[in-house]
Design a protein around this motif. Structure first.
Motif, short mmCIF file in Angstrom:
data_model
loop_
_atom_site.label_atom_id
_atom_site.label_comp_id
_atom_site.label_asym_id
_atom_site.label_seq_id
_atom_site.Cartn_x
_atom_site.Cartn_y
_atom_site.Cartn_z
N ASP A 1 0.79 -1.17 -0.10
CA ASP A 1 -0.09 0.19 0.24
C ASP A 1 0.62 1.32 0.00
O ASP A 1 0.47 2.24 -0.71
CB ASP A 1 -0.89 -0.16 1.00
CG ASP A 1 -1.89 -1.10 1.16
OD1 ASP A 1 -2.39 -1.61 0.10
OD2 ASP A 1 -2.45 -1.41 2.20
N GLN A 2 1.88 1.27 0.83
CA GLN A 2 2.78 2.45 0.88
C GLN A 2 3.30 2.77 -0.42
O GLN A 2 3.73 3.64 -0.89
CB GLN A 2 3.61 2.33 2.15
CG GLN A 2 3.10 2.39 3.47
CD GLN A 2 3.96 2.41 4.70
OE1 GLN A 2 4.47 3.14 4.91
NE2 GLN A 2 3.89 1.25 5.18
N ALA A 3 4.02 1.39 -1.04
CA ALA A 3 4.85 1.75 -2.25
C ALA A 3 3.71 2.13 -3.28
O ALA A 3 4.26 2.93 -4.36
CB ALA A 3 5.47 0.09 -2.70
N HIS A 4 2.87 1.74 -3.32
CA HIS A 4 1.59 2.14 -4.42
C HIS A 4 1.25 3.65 -4.19
O HIS A 4 1.44 4.34 -5.00
CB HIS A 4 0.21 1.65 -3.91
CG HIS A 4 -0.87 2.25 -4.63
ND1 HIS A 4 -1.71 3.09 -4.55
CD2 HIS A 4 -1.49 1.55 -5.95
CE1 HIS A 4 -2.68 3.38 -5.08
NE2 HIS A 4 -2.51 2.47 -6.25
N GLY A 5 1.54 4.14 -2.95
CA GLY A 5 1.10 5.52 -2.59
C GLY A 5 2.31 6.21 -3.03
O GLY A 5 2.21 7.44 -3.69
N ALA A 6 3.55 6.08 -2.75
CA ALA A 6 4.61 6.44 -3.04
C ALA A 6 4.84 6.74 -4.56
O ALA A 6 5.41 7.70 -5.08
CB ALA A 6 6.09 5.79 -2.45
N ILE A 7 4.91 5.57 -5.20
CA ILE A 7 5.07 5.55 -6.71
C ILE A 7 3.94 6.38 -7.49
O ILE A 7 4.27 7.23 -8.39
CB ILE A 7 4.87 4.20 -7.42
CG1 ILE A 7 6.16 3.38 -6.75
CG2 ILE A 7 5.29 4.31 -8.80
CD1 ILE A 7 6.07 1.77 -6.95
N SER A 8 2.59 6.76 -6.79
CA SER A 8 1.70 7.38 -7.55
C SER A 8 1.90 8.86 -7.17
O SER A 8 1.93 9.82 -8.50
CB SER A 8 0.48 7.43 -6.58
OG SER A 8 -0.17 6.06 -6.90
N TYR A 9 2.81 9.19 -5.91
CA TYR A 9 3.27 10.56 -5.65
C TYR A 9 4.36 10.99 -6.88
O TYR A 9 4.21 11.84 -7.43
CB TYR A 9 3.67 10.59 -4.42
CG TYR A 9 4.43 11.89 -4.08
CD1 TYR A 9 3.61 12.96 -3.75
CD2 TYR A 9 5.77 12.04 -4.27
CE1 TYR A 9 4.18 14.04 -3.27
CE2 TYR A 9 6.61 13.13 -3.77
CZ TYR A 9 5.49 14.40 -3.30
OH TYR A 9 6.24 15.35 -3.12
N MET A 10 4.93 9.83 -7.12
CA MET A 10 6.38 10.09 -7.89
C MET A 10 5.74 10.41 -9.63
O MET A 10 6.41 11.42 -10.05
CB MET A 10 7.31 9.00 -8.10
CG MET A 10 7.90 8.92 -6.86
SD MET A 10 9.12 7.22 -7.00
CE MET A 10 9.65 7.28 -5.43
N ILE A 11 4.74 9.65 -9.77
CA ILE A 11 4.14 9.95 -11.15
C ILE A 11 3.47 11.32 -11.11
O ILE A 11 3.55 12.11 -12.18
CB ILE A 11 3.19 8.85 -11.52
CG1 ILE A 11 3.99 7.53 -11.76
CG2 ILE A 11 2.58 8.95 -12.85
CD1 ILE A 11 3.17 6.11 -11.74
N LEU A 12 2.39 11.67 -10.31
CA LEU A 12 1.55 12.57 -10.25
C LEU A 12 2.36 13.72 -10.02
O LEU A 12 1.80 15.07 -10.23
CB LEU A 12 0.28 12.22 -9.52
CG LEU A 12 -0.40 11.15 -9.77
CD1 LEU A 12 -1.55 10.73 -8.89
CD2 LEU A 12 -1.21 11.31 -11.25
N SER A 13 3.36 13.94 -9.36
CA SER A 13 4.19 15.31 -9.06
C SER A 13 5.40 15.50 -10.08
O SER A 13 5.95 16.16 -10.28
CB SER A 13 4.85 14.94 -7.73
OG SER A 13 5.88 14.13 -7.66
N HIS A 14 5.16 14.43 -11.24
CA HIS A 14 5.94 14.50 -12.37
C HIS A 14 7.73 14.01 -12.09
O HIS A 14 8.47 14.38 -13.00
CB HIS A 14 6.21 16.04 -12.95
CG HIS A 14 6.01 15.95 -14.44
ND1 HIS A 14 6.82 17.11 -15.09
CD2 HIS A 14 5.60 15.18 -15.28
CE1 HIS A 14 6.95 16.95 -16.46
NE2 HIS A 14 6.08 15.71 -16.49
#
Length: 235
Positions: free
Chosen positions: A33-46
């Motif tokens: 779950d945390q990896a999912h959130g972290a990678i989402s952040y990396m993508i959506l923050s460019h």
């Protein structure tokens, strides 16, 4: 909800980091779950850009996890439309072309104003006040902070989906928002101030209890995004 999360991972309290099949299922799930959130952040923050290949070994090392929970998180992100398979082994950040972006926005224009109208009577006033304060702060700040803007964007649209009363509609819009966000973080970073003003108009209608005006402001907001793209790409 499409939410940005800071990429700092740790196992759940009392659990150990998952490694090569050791550790409890709860610890493993927490890391996924945390990896999912972290990678989402990396993508959506460019930080991870459109078309970029995900190299698993260094990413797992950066997040401090093994490749097993990382791969499960990547598979979830593929299902949500943020990643795609480059080949049988590698994932890449999905590239959204202008045609898909416009088609997704037009579909949102058909259903999101109605979701806004349905949500209007039931969104808690305190939630609206919090969102309004965030937007005012963004609008009056000396600089428009990109990550804060996307967080605010998630808060408004996510709240509407949470209270629209139709789980299928919410799921469809959320999937469409994943697509439109991928294009926007790549191409529309210069439009954040206008976006904020349009969000304020929606929130002010919601605060006033005017469901019809809120619906119209949502439709106007989505239409404005379409018009802006045509000014960037007139052909």
């Amino acid at each position: 909800m499409l939410m940005l999360k800071q990429p700092k991972l740790k196992a759940a309290p009392g659990s150990q980091t998952f490694s090569g099949g050791n550790g409890s299922p709860l610890a493993t799930r927490s890391l996924v779950d945390q990896a999912h959130g972290a990678i989402s952040y990396m993508i959506l923050s460019h930080r991870l850009r459109s078309g970029e290949v995900i190299v698993e070994a260094p990413l797992a090392a950066e997040l401090g996890i093994s490749r097993t929970p990382l791969r499960e998180a990547l598979q979830r992100l593929e299902g949500e439309g943020l990643l795609t398979k480059r080949d049988s082994r590698n994932f890449m950040v999905r590239r959204v072309e202008i045609r898909e972006y416009l088609q997704s926005l037009r579909l949102r224009m058909l259903i999101e104003p109605d979701a806004t109208r349905n949500a209007a009577p039931v969104i808690p006033p305190e939630r609206l006040e919090e969102i309004h304060s965030e937007l005012v702060s963004l609008q009056t700040g000396t600089a428009h902070h990109t990550e804060a803007h996307w967080l605010s964007d998630d808060r408004l649209h996510g709240t509407i989906l949470e209270y629209c009363g139709n789980e299928v509609t919410a799921r469809v819009i959320q999937q469409l928002r994943s697509t439109t966000r991928l294009f926007e973080v790549e191409m529309l970073r210069s439009r954040l101030s206008n976006d904020c003003s349009e969000h304020l108009a929606i929130v002010e209608a919601l605060r006033a209890g005017d469901a019809e005006r809120a619906s119209e402001e949502m439709k106007r907001h989505l239409g404005s995004l379409i018009n802006f793209v045509f000014t960037l790409f007139p052909s």
